[in-house]
Scaffold this motif. Structure first.
Motif, PDB file in Angstrom:
ATOM      1  N   ALA A 130       0.232  -1.089   0.115  1.00 27.45           N
ATOM      2  CA  ALA A 130       0.219  -0.314  -0.203  1.00 27.45           C
ATOM      3  C   ALA A 130       0.578   1.353  -0.157  1.00 27.45           C
ATOM      4  CB  ALA A 130      -0.984  -0.302   1.317  1.00 27.45           C
ATOM      5  N   PHE A 131       1.088   2.324  -0.850  1.00 25.12           N
ATOM      6  CA  PHE A 131       2.026   3.820  -0.631  1.00 25.12           C
ATOM      7  C   PHE A 131       0.450   4.708  -0.541  1.00 25.12           C
ATOM      8  CE2 PHE A 131       3.494   0.190  -3.146  1.00 25.12           C
ATOM      9  CZ  PHE A 131       4.737   1.003  -2.655  1.00 25.12           C
ATOM     10  N   LEU A 132       0.462   5.825  -0.837  1.00 28.87           N
ATOM     11  CA  LEU A 132       0.023   6.689  -0.640  1.00 28.87           C
ATOM     12  C   LEU A 132       0.569   7.858  -2.303  1.00 28.87           C
ATOM     13  CD1 LEU A 132      -2.173   9.052   0.939  1.00 28.87           C
ATOM     14  CD2 LEU A 132      -0.318  10.376   2.002  1.00 28.87           C
ATOM     15  N   ILE A 133      -0.838   8.348  -2.583  1.00 28.45           N
ATOM     16  CA  ILE A 133      -0.141   9.323  -3.705  1.00 28.45           C
ATOM     17  C   ILE A 133       0.530  10.173  -3.521  1.00 28.45           C
ATOM     18  CG2 ILE A 133      -0.370  10.449  -5.767  1.00 28.45           C
ATOM     19  CD1 ILE A 133      -2.618   8.243  -6.670  1.00 28.45           C
ATOM     20  N   THR A 134       1.843  11.285  -3.948  1.00 22.82           N
ATOM     21  CA  THR A 134       1.819  12.512  -3.038  1.00 22.82           C
ATOM     22  C   THR A 134       2.252  13.592  -3.764  1.00 22.82           C
ATOM     23  OG1 THR A 134       4.175  11.347  -3.541  1.00 22.82           O
ATOM     24  CG2 THR A 134       3.831  10.942  -0.770  1.00 22.82           C
ATOM     25  N   GLY A 135       2.029  12.966  -5.580  1.00 23.11           N
ATOM     26  CA  GLY A 135       1.853  14.080  -6.626  1.00 23.11           C
ATOM     27  C   GLY A 135       1.688  13.298  -8.079  1.00 23.11           C
ATOM     28  N   ILE A 136       1.128  13.551  -8.810  1.00 27.10           N
ATOM     29  CA  ILE A 136       0.760  13.523 -10.103  1.00 27.10           C
ATOM     30  C   ILE A 136       1.552  14.527 -11.098  1.00 27.10           C
ATOM     31  CG2 ILE A 136      -0.982  13.164 -12.062  1.00 27.10           C
ATOM     32  CD1 ILE A 136      -2.439  12.337  -8.864  1.00 27.10           C
ATOM     33  N   ILE A 137       2.595  13.333 -11.682  1.00 27.08           N
ATOM     34  CA  ILE A 137       3.451  13.736 -12.603  1.00 27.08           C
ATOM     35  C   ILE A 137       2.537  14.289 -14.199  1.00 27.08           C
ATOM     36  CG2 ILE A 137       5.082  13.330 -14.585  1.00 27.08           C
ATOM     37  CD1 ILE A 137       5.715  11.037 -11.984  1.00 27.08           C
ATOM     38  N   ASP A 138       1.330  13.567 -14.512  1.00 27.17           N
ATOM     39  CA  ASP A 138       0.836  13.662 -15.957  1.00 27.17           C
ATOM     40  C   ASP A 138      -0.422  12.472 -15.835  1.00 27.17           C
ATOM     41  OD1 ASP A 138       1.750  11.365 -16.678  1.00 27.17           O
ATOM     42  OD2 ASP A 138       3.453  12.219 -18.326  1.00 27.17           O
ATOM     43  N   SER A 139      -0.715  11.970 -17.082  1.00 24.66           N
ATOM     44  CA  SER A 139      -2.045  11.039 -17.115  1.00 24.66           C
ATOM     45  C   SER A 139      -1.606   9.930 -16.840  1.00 24.66           C
ATOM     46  CB  SER A 139      -2.771  11.067 -17.930  1.00 24.66           C
ATOM     47  OG  SER A 139      -1.916  10.611 -19.712  1.00 24.66           O
ATOM     48  N   GLU A 140       0.251   9.264 -16.591  1.00 22.11           N
ATOM     49  CA  GLU A 140       0.735   8.359 -17.156  1.00 22.11           C
ATOM     50  C   GLU A 140       1.106   7.634 -15.557  1.00 22.11           C
ATOM     51  OE1 GLU A 140       2.050   5.918 -20.044  1.00 22.11           O
ATOM     52  OE2 GLU A 140       0.989   7.422 -21.815  1.00 22.11           O
TER      53      GLU A 140
END
Length: 95
Positions: free
Chosen positions: A23-33
């Motif tokens: 399990a992880f937490l999303i810490t940032g969005i780079i792009d759609s992929e």
């Protein structure tokens, strides 16, 4: 879940790679992929892992307090990430 549900603060499970099943937490969005993920133990908040969203399974849990801090650019500690994942019922390997 829909593709746009990959958002900062969302809990995800790795489906591929050496982190499979963790399990992880999303810490940032780079792009759609791609997104940045961290668990506060093996993947620290200061050095998150770049991961393709197709290799992740989105979970319904959203850690709102950490989402707000990350979006505001405030300091988030590894211990906060670990505690949030454990509080949500996920085991942290390597903690």
């Amino acid at each position: 879940m829909e593709k746009d549900s990959y958002e900062i603060g969302r809990i995800v499970i790795a489906r591929a790679g050496r982190d499979e099943g963790k399990a992880f937490l999303i810490t940032g969005i780079i792009d759609s992929e791609y997104v940045w993920i961290a668990d506060g133990a093996t993947r620290r908040i200061g050095h998150p892992k770049k991961k393709k969203v197709k290799h992740l399974t989105c979970r319904p849990e959203l850690i709102e307090d950490l989402m707000i801090k990350l979006k505001r650019g405030q300091k988030v500690f590894d211990a906060e990430v670990r505690k949030a994942l454990i509080r949500s019922g996920y085991e942290i390997k390597g903690a």
